[in-house]
Design an enzyme around this catalytic site. Structure first.
Site, PDB file in Angstrom:
ATOM      1  N   GLN A   1       7.592 -15.397   8.470  1.00  0.00           N
ATOM      2  CA  GLN A   1       6.497 -15.459   7.492  1.00  0.00           C
ATOM      3  C   GLN A   1       6.854 -14.796   6.165  1.00  0.00           C
ATOM      4  O   GLN A   1       6.160 -14.966   5.175  1.00  0.00           O
ATOM      5  CB  GLN A   1       5.247 -14.765   8.069  1.00  0.00           C
ATOM      6  CG  GLN A   1       4.695 -15.474   9.270  1.00  0.00           C
ATOM      7  CD  GLN A   1       3.884 -14.529  10.158  1.00  0.00           C
ATOM      8  OE1 GLN A   1       2.674 -14.581  10.157  1.00  0.00           O
ATOM      9  NE2 GLN A   1       4.548 -13.661  10.893  1.00  0.00           N
TER      10      GLN A   1
ATOM     11  N   ARG B   1      -1.781 -26.723  27.346  1.00  0.00           N
ATOM     12  CA  ARG B   1      -1.526 -25.282  27.428  1.00  0.00           C
ATOM     13  C   ARG B   1      -2.379 -24.499  26.430  1.00  0.00           C
ATOM     14  O   ARG B   1      -2.856 -25.045  25.433  1.00  0.00           O
ATOM     15  CB  ARG B   1      -0.064 -24.993  27.052  1.00  0.00           C
ATOM     16  CG  ARG B   1       0.917 -25.298  28.134  1.00  0.00           C
ATOM     17  CD  ARG B   1       2.322 -25.120  27.621  1.00  0.00           C
ATOM     18  NE  ARG B   1       3.280 -25.249  28.704  1.00  0.00           N
ATOM     19  CZ  ARG B   1       4.564 -25.558  28.531  1.00  0.00           C
ATOM     20  NH1 ARG B   1       5.044 -25.756  27.318  1.00  0.00           N
ATOM     21  NH2 ARG B   1       5.363 -25.637  29.558  1.00  0.00           N
TER      22      ARG B   1
ATOM     23  N   GLY C   1       0.808  -1.224   0.000  1.00  0.00           N
ATOM     24  CA  GLY C   1       0.000   0.000   0.000  1.00  0.00           C
ATOM     25  C   GLY C   1       0.843   1.277   0.000  1.00  0.00           C
ATOM     26  O   GLY C   1       0.553   2.224  -0.747  1.00  0.00           O
TER      27      GLY C   1
ATOM     28  N   ILE D   1       2.720  -9.655   2.118  1.00  0.00           N
ATOM     29  CA  ILE D   1       2.156 -10.831   2.792  1.00  0.00           C
ATOM     30  C   ILE D   1       0.839 -10.466   3.491  1.00  0.00           C
ATOM     31  O   ILE D   1       0.070 -11.340   3.851  1.00  0.00           O
ATOM     32  CB  ILE D   1       3.144 -11.433   3.823  1.00  0.00           C
ATOM     33  CG1 ILE D   1       3.419 -10.462   4.977  1.00  0.00           C
ATOM     34  CG2 ILE D   1       4.428 -11.887   3.156  1.00  0.00           C
ATOM     35  CD1 ILE D   1       4.010 -11.131   6.205  1.00  0.00           C
ATOM     36  N   ASP D   2       0.585  -9.149   3.681  1.00  0.00           N
ATOM     37  CA  ASP D   2      -0.611  -8.731   4.425  1.00  0.00           C
ATOM     38  C   ASP D   2      -1.902  -8.858   3.601  1.00  0.00           C
ATOM     39  O   ASP D   2      -2.995  -8.834   4.157  1.00  0.00           O
ATOM     40  CB  ASP D   2      -0.480  -7.269   4.879  1.00  0.00           C
ATOM     41  CG  ASP D   2       0.751  -7.034   5.727  1.00  0.00           C
ATOM     42  OD1 ASP D   2       1.274  -8.018   6.294  1.00  0.00           O
ATOM     43  OD2 ASP D   2       1.201  -5.870   5.830  1.00  0.00           O
TER      44      ASP D   2
HETATM   45  O1  F6P Z   1       3.860  -5.260   5.480  1.00  0.00           O
HETATM   46  C1  F6P Z   1       4.475  -6.474   5.697  1.00  0.00           C
HETATM   47  C2  F6P Z   1       4.865  -6.605   7.142  1.00  0.00           C
HETATM   48  O2  F6P Z   1       5.503  -7.847   7.298  1.00  0.00           O
HETATM   49  C3  F6P Z   1       3.727  -6.463   8.149  1.00  0.00           C
HETATM   50  O3  F6P Z   1       2.972  -7.632   8.272  1.00  0.00           O
HETATM   51  C4  F6P Z   1       4.490  -6.085   9.388  1.00  0.00           C
HETATM   52  O4  F6P Z   1       3.661  -5.350  10.256  1.00  0.00           O
HETATM   53  C5  F6P Z   1       5.601  -5.242   8.863  1.00  0.00           C
HETATM   54  O5  F6P Z   1       5.777  -5.604   7.505  1.00  0.00           O
HETATM   55  C6  F6P Z   1       6.915  -5.417   9.575  1.00  0.00           C
HETATM   56  O6  F6P Z   1       7.794  -4.485   9.058  1.00  0.00           O
HETATM   57  P1  F6P Z   1       9.372  -4.519   9.231  1.00  0.00           P
HETATM   58  O7  F6P Z   1       9.902  -5.605   8.363  1.00  0.00           O
HETATM   59  O8  F6P Z   1       9.808  -3.175   8.769  1.00  0.00           O
HETATM   60  O9  F6P Z   1       9.638  -4.799  10.671  1.00  0.00           O
END
Ligand code: F6P
Length: 375
Positions: free
Chosen positions: A300, A171, A112, A135-136
């Protein structure tokens, strides 16, 4: 045919499938449309600093299955670039690089934020075309972004593995899944992995309701639970505070009011940090079951892209080359069903694709008895 010169960069967080997309734009561009391709290193920073890499057939070979991005990436914004301890608008410098190379087009691969930054450059007169990656899965106007399917697979496998250890130790395991402010990854992996509770930003949760669901399971003999929590998930209380602070920000008129609203929002954001750990502790207290936290984090985003992501990146990337050949610019190449379609960037920017509350994944989760924290 006149050879077209095409630049390409990757910006924002990396994601599986970026190299597959670079390869598709490059191979289709060179092979089918007689283009020459150069890459800019480390996102918009490389464009500003004119750091390039030749992308000929040799450089594009063997990268389909590679994770990350061979170009490197950064989260820099063209109009707010940290330079010499200051934030400067460097869009004109980037425009100079674009013209110095006599580029016919610049392809920007990103989420985005990148769509927004690319749109700015297109308003400055560059021929911009973008592809949706993250990935979001939260980029508007496309069915899906590349990177999502791979991350979904990784998070699902993690939940599968956590199930057996949670079961053995009786757990609660609270597993935090990425996704920024959208719940696609947590919801998708939670449903696919059979998490007992799924908490996403779109559905603020009540921790008492979550504890009740876990206690009910315990009484039926299942003395373990997996809670898949999105990193952006929040309690109903925090959601109400955020909404009030957001309203104050929108209604703020004077400089003092604007400043006060910004401080209030920043304080709420600060309190949100560590909320996964707090939720796990609270669940332990309320249920009497021992709890553990697993934060999947950047795992991820790593490694080789799934077949679906390679396919998606290749579809969108090769269509991108065709659109450049046709002179179609100022667009994002979106996935719609099996088609790849150009969408004007102004229709993409400033929107986040969150999970709609009536989405079939939500309905299915509820029907199979998954607690979403609200009822
Ligand atoms: O936008 C992808 C993402 O992996 C999000 O899921 C996460 O909040 C963010 O990037 C983490 O960003 P950075 O790699 O800058 O810590």
């Amino acid at each position: 045919m006149v050879t077209k010169l095409v630049g390409i960069l990757t910006a924002g967080g990396d994601s599986p499938g970026l190299n597959a997309a670079i390869r598709a734009v490059g191979k289709a561009g060179i092979g089918a449309f007689d283009m020459q391709i150069i890459g800019f290193r480390d996102g918009f920073r490389g464009l500003m600093q004119n750091r390039t890499i030749r992308l000929g057939s040799q450089e594009l070979a063997g990268i389909l299955t590679l994770g990350g991005t061979i170009l490197g990436t950064s989260r820099d914004k063209p109009h707010k670039m940290p330079v010499g301890g200051q934030l400067l608008d460097m869009t004109d410098v980037m425009l100079d690089t674009y013209h110095d190379h006599h580029l016919d087009a610049l392809v920007c691969l990103g989420g985005g934020g990148t769509q927004k930054n690319a749109y700015r450059l297109s308003q400055k007169g560059m021929n911009i075309i973008t592809l949706p990656k993250t990935i979001d899965n939260d980029v508007a106007m496309t069915d899906v972004t590349f990177g999502f399917d791979t991350a979904l697979g990784i998070a699902t496998e993690a939940i599968d593995r956590l199930h057996s250890t949670a079961h053995s130790h009786h757990r609660i395991i609270v597993v935090e899944v990425m996704g920024h402010n959208a719940g696609w990854l947590a919801l998708g992996s939670g449903v696919a992995g059979g998490a007992e509770v799924i908490l996403i930003p779109e559905i603020p949760f009540d921790i008492e309701i979550v504890a009740d669901a876990i206690r009910r399971r315990s009484r039926k003999g299942s003395r373990f639970s997996i809670v898949a929590i999105s990193e952006g998930a929040m309690s109903q209380e925090v959601a109400a505070q955020l909404q009030a602070a957001e309203e104050s920000r929108q209604n703020a008129v004077t400089d003092e009011e604007i400043e006060a609203a910004a401080v209030q929002l920043a304080e709420i954001e600060k309190r949100r940090a560590g909320s996964t750990l707090r939720a796990a502790n609270k669940l332990e207290e309320l249920t009497g079951l021992e709890s553990r936290v697993t934060i999947l984090g950047h795992l991820q985003r790593g490694g080789t892209p799934s077949a679906a992501d390679r396919l998606l990146a290749t579809r969108l990337g090769s269509e991108c080359a065709s659109l450049i050949d046709q002179g179609v610019f100022g667009v994002m190449v979106a996935s719609r069903g099996e088609s790849a379609v150009p969408i004007p960037l102004e229709d993409v920017v400033g929107k986040r694709k969150c999970v709609p509350l009536d989405h079939p994944w939500i309905q299915s989760a509820r029907r199979v008895g998954t607690c979403l924290g609200d009822e």
